[in-house]
Design a protein around this motif. Sequence first.
Motif, PDB file in Angstrom:
ATOM      1  N   VAL A   1       0.824  -1.204   0.000  1.00 21.26           N
ATOM      2  CA  VAL A   1       0.000   0.000   0.000  1.00 21.26           C
ATOM      3  C   VAL A   1       0.866   1.264   0.000  1.00 21.26           C
ATOM      4  O   VAL A   1       0.659   2.182  -0.794  1.00 21.26           O
ATOM      5  N   GLU A   2       1.827   1.276   0.873  1.00 19.86           N
ATOM      6  CA  GLU A   2       2.745   2.421   0.979  1.00 19.86           C
ATOM      7  C   GLU A   2       3.359   2.799  -0.355  1.00 19.86           C
ATOM      8  O   GLU A   2       3.418   3.967  -0.724  1.00 19.86           O
ATOM      9  N   SER A   3       3.853   1.792  -1.036  1.00 16.66           N
ATOM     10  CA  SER A   3       4.561   2.062  -2.286  1.00 16.66           C
ATOM     11  C   SER A   3       3.627   2.685  -3.309  1.00 16.66           C
ATOM     12  O   SER A   3       4.041   3.503  -4.134  1.00 16.66           O
ATOM     13  N   GLY A   4       2.345   2.321  -3.244  1.00 13.53           N
ATOM     14  CA  GLY A   4       1.375   2.930  -4.144  1.00 13.53           C
ATOM     15  C   GLY A   4       1.204   4.410  -3.824  1.00 13.53           C
ATOM     16  O   GLY A   4       1.100   5.258  -4.717  1.00 13.53           O
ATOM     17  N   TYR A   5       1.181   4.670  -2.531  1.00 14.50           N
ATOM     18  CA  TYR A   5       1.052   6.048  -2.075  1.00 14.50           C
ATOM     19  C   TYR A   5       2.215   6.884  -2.594  1.00 14.50           C
ATOM     20  O   TYR A   5       2.037   7.930  -3.212  1.00 14.50           O
ATOM     21  N   ASN A   6       3.411   6.406  -2.360  1.00 16.45           N
ATOM     22  CA  ASN A   6       4.606   7.143  -2.758  1.00 16.45           C
ATOM     23  C   ASN A   6       4.686   7.348  -4.264  1.00 16.45           C
ATOM     24  O   ASN A   6       4.979   8.439  -4.745  1.00 16.45           O
ATOM     25  N   ALA A   7       4.402   6.281  -4.990  1.00 17.54           N
ATOM     26  CA  ALA A   7       4.486   6.374  -6.445  1.00 17.54           C
ATOM     27  C   ALA A   7       3.488   7.409  -6.962  1.00 17.54           C
ATOM     28  O   ALA A   7       3.813   8.233  -7.835  1.00 17.54           O
ATOM     29  N   MET A   8       2.289   7.367  -6.396  1.00 21.37           N
ATOM     30  CA  MET A   8       1.292   8.320  -6.857  1.00 21.37           C
ATOM     31  C   MET A   8       1.699   9.745  -6.521  1.00 21.37           C
ATOM     32  O   MET A   8       1.518  10.661  -7.321  1.00 21.37           O
ATOM     33  N   MET A   9       2.283   9.914  -5.365  1.00 16.40           N
ATOM     34  CA  MET A   9       2.765  11.239  -4.980  1.00 16.40           C
ATOM     35  C   MET A   9       3.741  11.779  -6.018  1.00 16.40           C
ATOM     36  O   MET A   9       3.642  12.932  -6.450  1.00 16.40           O
ATOM     37  N   SER A  10       4.651  10.927  -6.421  1.00 21.40           N
ATOM     38  CA  SER A  10       5.645  11.413  -7.375  1.00 21.40           C
ATOM     39  C   SER A  10       5.001  11.681  -8.730  1.00 21.40           C
ATOM     40  O   SER A  10       5.356  12.633  -9.435  1.00 21.40           O
ATOM     41  N   LEU A  11       4.011  10.864  -9.073  1.00 25.49           N
ATOM     42  CA  LEU A  11       3.302  11.084 -10.340  1.00 25.49           C
ATOM     43  C   LEU A  11       2.564  12.422 -10.317  1.00 25.49           C
ATOM     44  O   LEU A  11       2.542  13.169 -11.305  1.00 25.49           O
ATOM     45  N   LEU A  12       1.974  12.730  -9.182  1.00 26.73           N
ATOM     46  CA  LEU A  12       1.200  13.967  -9.071  1.00 26.73           C
ATOM     47  C   LEU A  12       2.111  15.197  -9.077  1.00 26.73           C
ATOM     48  O   LEU A  12       1.673  16.304  -9.384  1.00 26.73           O
ATOM     49  N   SER A  13       3.369  14.986  -8.758  1.00 24.33           N
ATOM     50  CA  SER A  13       4.317  16.108  -8.737  1.00 24.33           C
ATOM     51  C   SER A  13       4.877  16.423 -10.112  1.00 24.33           C
ATOM     52  O   SER A  13       5.588  17.420 -10.293  1.00 24.33           O
ATOM     53  N   LEU A  14       4.584  15.566 -11.046  1.00 22.06           N
ATOM     54  CA  LEU A  14       5.082  15.789 -12.400  1.00 22.06           C
ATOM     55  C   LEU A  14       4.495  17.085 -12.974  1.00 22.06           C
ATOM     56  O   LEU A  14       3.362  17.458 -12.660  1.00 22.06           O
ATOM     57  N   SER A  15       5.254  17.716 -13.829  1.00 19.06           N
ATOM     58  CA  SER A  15       4.747  18.961 -14.427  1.00 19.06           C
ATOM     59  C   SER A  15       3.541  18.665 -15.322  1.00 19.06           C
ATOM     60  O   SER A  15       2.601  19.442 -15.388  1.00 19.06           O
ATOM     61  N   ASP A  16       3.579  17.527 -15.946  1.00 17.54           N
ATOM     62  CA  ASP A  16       2.435  17.130 -16.771  1.00 17.54           C
ATOM     63  C   ASP A  16       1.934  15.769 -16.310  1.00 17.54           C
ATOM     64  O   ASP A  16       2.282  14.733 -16.877  1.00 17.54           O
ATOM     65  N   PRO A  17       1.129  15.755 -15.266  1.00 16.41           N
ATOM     66  CA  PRO A  17       0.725  14.471 -14.687  1.00 16.41           C
ATOM     67  C   PRO A  17      -0.212  13.682 -15.603  1.00 16.41           C
ATOM     68  O   PRO A  17      -0.866  14.257 -16.482  1.00 16.41           O
ATOM     69  N   PRO A  18      -0.258  12.391 -15.411  1.00 21.42           N
ATOM     70  CA  PRO A  18      -1.124  11.535 -16.230  1.00 21.42           C
ATOM     71  C   PRO A  18      -2.599  11.754 -15.895  1.00 21.42           C
ATOM     72  O   PRO A  18      -2.923  12.313 -14.847  1.00 21.42           O
ATOM     73  N   THR A  19      -3.467  11.292 -16.774  1.00 24.49           N
ATOM     74  CA  THR A  19      -4.909  11.350 -16.476  1.00 24.49           C
ATOM     75  C   THR A  19      -5.427   9.988 -16.060  1.00 24.49           C
ATOM     76  O   THR A  19      -6.516   9.871 -15.537  1.00 24.49           O
ATOM     77  N   LEU A  20      -4.637   8.960 -16.331  1.00 25.27           N
ATOM     78  CA  LEU A  20      -5.035   7.610 -15.957  1.00 25.27           C
ATOM     79  C   LEU A  20      -3.819   6.885 -15.393  1.00 25.27           C
ATOM     80  O   LEU A  20      -2.738   6.943 -15.973  1.00 25.27           O
ATOM     81  N   VAL A  21      -4.022   6.253 -14.256  1.00 24.95           N
ATOM     82  CA  VAL A  21      -2.926   5.497 -13.669  1.00 24.95           C
ATOM     83  C   VAL A  21      -3.358   4.046 -13.482  1.00 24.95           C
ATOM     84  O   VAL A  21      -4.409   3.769 -12.905  1.00 24.95           O
ATOM     85  N   PHE A  22      -2.541   3.153 -14.003  1.00 24.90           N
ATOM     86  CA  PHE A  22      -2.793   1.738 -13.770  1.00 24.90           C
ATOM     87  C   PHE A  22      -1.886   1.274 -12.630  1.00 24.90           C
ATOM     88  O   PHE A  22      -0.664   1.410 -12.689  1.00 24.90           O
ATOM     89  N   CYS A  23      -2.509   0.718 -11.591  1.00 29.57           N
ATOM     90  CA  CYS A  23      -1.743   0.202 -10.458  1.00 29.57           C
ATOM     91  C   CYS A  23      -1.671  -1.306 -10.593  1.00 29.57           C
ATOM     92  O   CYS A  23      -2.706  -1.968 -10.777  1.00 29.57           O
ATOM     93  N   SER A  24      -0.496  -1.859 -10.433  1.00 31.22           N
ATOM     94  CA  SER A  24      -0.322  -3.285 -10.701  1.00 31.22           C
ATOM     95  C   SER A  24      -1.021  -4.197  -9.692  1.00 31.22           C
ATOM     96  O   SER A  24      -1.074  -5.404  -9.892  1.00 31.22           O
ATOM     97  N   ASN A  25      -1.491  -3.633  -8.585  1.00 31.31           N
ATOM     98  CA  ASN A  25      -2.459  -4.383  -7.780  1.00 31.31           C
ATOM     99  C   ASN A  25      -3.352  -3.437  -7.000  1.00 31.31           C
ATOM    100  O   ASN A  25      -3.113  -2.221  -6.956  1.00 31.31           O
ATOM    101  N   ASP A  26      -4.378  -3.983  -6.398  1.00 26.59           N
ATOM    102  CA  ASP A  26      -5.358  -3.140  -5.716  1.00 26.59           C
ATOM    103  C   ASP A  26      -4.792  -2.501  -4.461  1.00 26.59           C
ATOM    104  O   ASP A  26      -5.160  -1.386  -4.099  1.00 26.59           O
ATOM    105  N   ASP A  27      -3.902  -3.194  -3.798  1.00 23.47           N
ATOM    106  CA  ASP A  27      -3.317  -2.617  -2.594  1.00 23.47           C
ATOM    107  C   ASP A  27      -2.630  -1.295  -2.925  1.00 23.47           C
ATOM    108  O   ASP A  27      -2.821  -0.287  -2.251  1.00 23.47           O
TER     109      ASP A  27
END
Lengths: 337, 337
Positions: free
Chosen positions: A220-246
Amino acid sequence: MITIKDIARVAGVSHTTVSRALNGNPLIKKETRDRIERIAAELNYIPNYSAKSLVMKKSYTIGLFFSSIDQGTSASFLVDAIKGIHQVLDENYSLTVHGIDSIRHYDAITPRRFDGVLVMSQSEADNAFIYHLKQTGIPFVVLNRQLDDPGILNVVANDREGVREALDYGIGLGHRKIAIIEGRAGFKSTTERKQGFMDSLIAHRLPLIPDYFTAGDYGVESGYNAMMSLLSLSDPPTLVFCSNDDMAIGALNACYARGITLPGQLSLIGFDDILFSQYTYPPLTTIRKPIADISKFGTTKLIERLEQPDSAPEQLFVQTELIVRQSVAAVKNEGQL
Amino acid sequence: MITIKDIARVAGVSHTTVSRALNGNPLIKKETRDRIERIAAELNYIPNYSAKSLVMKKSYTIGLFFSSIDQGTSASFLVDAIKGIHQVLDENYSLTVHGIDSIRHYDAITPRRFDGVLVMSQSEADNAFIYHLKQTGIPFVVLNRQLDDPGILNVVANDREGVREALDYGIGLGHRKIAIIEGRAGFKSTTERKQGFMDSLIAHRLPLIPDYFTAGDYGVESGYNAMMSLLSLSDPPTLVFCSNDDMAIGALNACYARGITLPGQLSLIGFDDILFSQYTYPPLTTIRKPIADISKFGTTKLIERLEQPDSAPEQLFVQTELIVRQSVAAVKNEGQL
DNA sequence: ACTTAAACTGAAACCGTTAACAAATATTTC
DNA sequence: GAAATATTTGTTAACGGTTTCAGTTTAAGT
């Protein structure tokens, strides 16, 4: 407790005859058999499996081993697995459950104790155990985790295909900026899911943007962190695929923390369809990994194997299913019309 | 496969002596025993449990029966239970797992097949099975669900006490308008938790407001509905206690739907501490029901019982624990100062 | 040294079932 | 209607342990 000898006495035959009658041996005359069966039923006879085991050299038990009892990530796993197994396991087998990590002596895993073994594998750490199983000659199936060894019966979900389908769906809804949070490095499932992800993007001639590939470890943690970094991108994605539900849940929490609303500002797709993915807010669109079916199918194959020991081992795939809930929205007036 | 007779041969003794030596029978001279043990180890001897069973009339298996395999609400249950059980179950017992609802013939549940049975009970529907167990004379424990029958060994959580403590905490934070979403009518746990709720309110001299007592059935949906009706009240509560986490999740979703933010506008307390209560948004403050401990303790008691069959059955409580996360906030400048 | 008790070991039976082989009974065949 | 064959049943020995009871050592007592 009543035995075949008791039955023999009241039926006026030898206990051998009773044994044969009760086991459907064709040597016995129909009317004798019927009579014996009736008496057995009347007397409430239940065979002594210890005695049977001893002479037949069969244990009448199937062992279910799963990776770790102590690492709680995958709770519904076990229930689903047991559910699936019981659906097909016939009543005179019993199912024992073990954590691979809590086996103290591999020596205790012998052909005499298990007619067959199901390994619900989640990690490479299981390989040592699987190798030991192979040594013993006990028929076994490895479920859930894809193996490279062609000598082993292996039932897994078709992750790659499933992910591709899900991404096709997202792309169909207009998404172009698509990121992935990957699973634990080195796991087969990680690369399979990533492949499915890329398959879809490539098929739709979408660019593979390095910034949109983020590392995770299925926690779960790693999903949180990864998403944080994705959201910090100058041009963030509109769709994120997470490799599992956790990880999707971790990602979801990152969005909450950043005040991003789903699916308005961002869409999310998970993988597994764990029990709780339907109760997140918004309910998570995800790819169902059919653990119950995998287990059911695996058990069927295992039993086949028991009855016919020299059938060739195969690798079998069971289909995933896209579960559309509410974490993916069409991207608004932005598609390349 | 090597047997005690093989060992006997190489040790130059009778197989009887080997049997005794390996079972710690004090008749055997220490040096003989040591020699035999060494040889057994060298030869990688593993006893044949079928044979042992046959002659000892012991099965060396413990059965774990749990309510429903097909009613998926309580997934983490099973893992936690198995985890707890394995911690104390010694290695020469094996644990078989069954769904009570999938037993076709009660007759197959005999003392010969199970040395002891653990019933992880979640519903009254199990009573028929429990009754049958009682008939057979198999030593057994009922875990998790409180029974009224004093003749049955029963290990449960101290729900009432736990709820009282949690509500004390909420009241300590200034809450005065407190509601409850109750569990399924007729369940012992429902009344216990409700009692704990009332205990706390009464101890703090708070009024028991009928509107604040809402019905539920432990399902997610029912939590949603109950919360909806609570939110529609002219004077809604500031703190809601949900009799389990599933309903709390439903309640949470009702809040989302109504645009209520937690814990700012409303506080929520759950019960169980299911795996996912830590990943909701906000993470759910709840009362942990220690399933692993219950199972562990129950198993210990069961084994005690096996060794000493006429110990008196007891009803044992294990302590719950308040897990403070973020769904409860202090009520702002409104306390009766 | 000789009896007697204590310490240790072994022979044989048993647990409930299946299976190899032998025996009995029924059915053909000529 | 006897010999040959097919069908059905019974006898006995496993399977791998534990346990009762008897037998053999070893140690102790006088």
